[in-house]
Design an enzyme around this catalytic site. Structure first.
Site, PDB file in Angstrom:
ATOM      1  N   LYS A  19       0.852  -1.196   0.000  1.00 44.92           N
ATOM      2  CA  LYS A  19       0.000   0.000   0.000  1.00 44.92           C
ATOM      3  C   LYS A  19       0.888   1.248   0.000  1.00 44.92           C
ATOM      4  O   LYS A  19       0.617   2.203  -0.734  1.00 44.92           O
ATOM      5  CB  LYS A  19      -0.948  -0.002   1.204  1.00 44.92           C
ATOM      6  CG  LYS A  19      -1.936  -1.163   1.157  1.00 44.92           C
ATOM      7  CD  LYS A  19      -3.365  -0.731   1.376  1.00 44.92           C
ATOM      8  CE  LYS A  19      -4.371  -1.754   0.883  1.00 44.92           C
ATOM      9  NZ  LYS A  19      -4.544  -2.947   1.727  1.00 44.92           N
ATOM     10  N   LYS A  59      -1.808  -8.445  -9.400  1.00 45.02           N
ATOM     11  CA  LYS A  59      -2.875  -9.079  -8.606  1.00 45.02           C
ATOM     12  C   LYS A  59      -4.143  -8.226  -8.656  1.00 45.02           C
ATOM     13  O   LYS A  59      -4.073  -7.010  -8.535  1.00 45.02           O
ATOM     14  CB  LYS A  59      -2.420  -9.197  -7.140  1.00 45.02           C
ATOM     15  CG  LYS A  59      -3.399  -9.940  -6.269  1.00 45.02           C
ATOM     16  CD  LYS A  59      -3.116  -9.740  -4.786  1.00 45.02           C
ATOM     17  CE  LYS A  59      -3.659  -8.413  -4.294  1.00 45.02           C
ATOM     18  NZ  LYS A  59      -3.843  -8.309  -2.840  1.00 45.02           N
ATOM     19  N   LYS A  89      -9.050  -4.563  -4.838  1.00 53.00           N
ATOM     20  CA  LYS A  89     -10.018  -3.478  -4.727  1.00 53.00           C
ATOM     21  C   LYS A  89      -9.319  -2.126  -4.788  1.00 53.00           C
ATOM     22  O   LYS A  89      -9.888  -1.146  -5.225  1.00 53.00           O
ATOM     23  CB  LYS A  89     -10.763  -3.583  -3.387  1.00 53.00           C
ATOM     24  CG  LYS A  89     -11.774  -4.690  -3.348  1.00 53.00           C
ATOM     25  CD  LYS A  89     -12.211  -5.028  -1.911  1.00 53.00           C
ATOM     26  CE  LYS A  89     -12.914  -6.368  -1.881  1.00 53.00           C
ATOM     27  NZ  LYS A  89     -12.996  -6.946  -0.533  1.00 53.00           N
TER      28      LYS A  89
END
Ligand code: TYM
Length: 331
Positions: A112, A193, A196
């Site tokens: 992230k 990958k 969301k």
């Protein structure tokens, strides 16, 4: 008797990665012996969703997704994470035996950061809340996609730290990951990958033009159809592998390898991906629309699930409090 537990964040619509990596397996496990607890991770979703109306809608959509795809609330306990406040108490108890170094090694947190996503303390301590989810129900097996494997291993570590400090309180959980790499880590339309938060996802219930548009984004190269190709290197073919049977896949593989004037182009592959999704999800789409018409029933299902789940979490919380020298509250 084994206890299975898993959770899904409602932050965003559920995509093919969630389906093949987790949801489909959660539903298949209904047939297995043992107890199953599945929850909607709305506390975790607060790390990214901060609009209350949006969050409420997403929780409902998540419950409807499970039910439309065939989850039977008579055979599994389906509930909302935040209906079980005991997991927050366990999170504190586990935080006090967990070193910050463990959290700093979390791949998903590092990913992230690398994607420039704004981070918070909640995102950093996310694996501790997840460990509490797992440990609160004495879970033996945690069916998840590959991206969550490390988080389950961190829950094993945290259970170990706690048990070594205070005695045997928590059950050691094991991750249950799809054996086939394609299902364990479904790629997104960009080949990374599917996630969301990466903007590369295909929503399970997408249909019509929007579905055609997102499938059209599957990354390919500029080689002409007549050039012979190895199917397994082509992203649209990987998507066909998710849906189609072995005979059909062998046929595509052979025609792509042969090349020549009548070989399929990328457009053909993508068209078939869309069609295969339409076939696979048709019944669930219809069921979803029906379920959305009776929101009260969804709430009742979640409330019933919470009652069952909470009894288990209260018992574990009290065991943990007692072990630490704090006063258990329910007895
Ligand atoms: P979440 O919501 O990101 O994903 C839900 C499930 O979908 C799987 N998954 C994938 N599987 C294959 N390919 C992909 N591209 C893909 N993307 C997602 C995930 O591995 C997961 O199984 N932290 C969890 C939610 C959670 C949880 C828990 C899970 C909270 N507490 C306790 C298990 C046990 C999460 O954010 O999953």
């Amino acid at each position: 008797m084994k206890t299975y537990l898993s959770g899904i964040q409602p932050s965003g619509r559920q995509h093919l990665g969630n389906y093949f990596g987790a949801i489909r397996r959660h539903i298949a496990l209904q047939e297995a012996e043992g107890e199953k607890f599945y929850f909607i991770a709305d506390y975790h979703a607060l790390t990214t969703v901060q609009d209350p109306d949006v969050l409420r809608e997403m929780v409902l959509e998540m419950a409807v997704t499970y039910l439309a795809l065939g989850l039977d609330p008579e055979r599994v306990t389906l509930f909302r994470q935040s209906d079980i406040p005991e997991v927050c108490e366990l999170t504190w108890l586990l935080s006090c035996v967990t070193g910050t170094g463990l959290l700093e090694r979390a791949h998903s947190y590092k990913d992230k950061l690398a994607h420039g996503i704004r981070t918070s303390v909640g995102l950093f301590t996310y694996p501790i809340l997840m460990a509490s989810d797992i440990l609160a129900y004495d879970s033996d097996l945690v069916p998840v996609g590959k991206d969550q494997k490390q988080h389950v291993e961190m829950a094993q570590d945290m259970a170990g730290y706690f048990n070594n400090t205070y005695g045997e309180v928590f059950v050691r959980p094991e991750p249950l990951i799809p054996e086939d790499e394609l299902f364990a880590k479904v790629p997104g339309v960009d080949g990374q990958k599917m996630s969301k938060s990466y903007g590369n996802a295909i929503w399970i219930f997408e249909e019509g033009k929007p579905l055609q548009k997102i499938v059209g984004k599957l990354v390919t190269d500029s080689r002409p159809p007549e050039e012979p190709k190895d199917a397994s290197e082509l992203l649209p073919f990987r998507f066909l592998e998710l849906f189609c049977d072995a005979a059909e896949l062998a046929d595509w593989r052979e025609r792509l390898a042969r090349g020549g004037a009548d070989a399929p182009g990328y457009g053909h592959l993508k068209m078939r991906v869309k069609e295969a999704m339409d076939e696979h999800f048709h019944a669930a789409r219809v069921r979803r629309r029906e379920l959305l018409a009776d929101r009260g029933e969804i709430e009742r299902i979640l409330a019933r699930g919470a009652e069952t789940a909470r009894a288990r979490a209260v018992a574990t919380r009290d065991r943990a409090l007692r072990a630490c020298g704090l006063r258990p509250r329910s007895s």
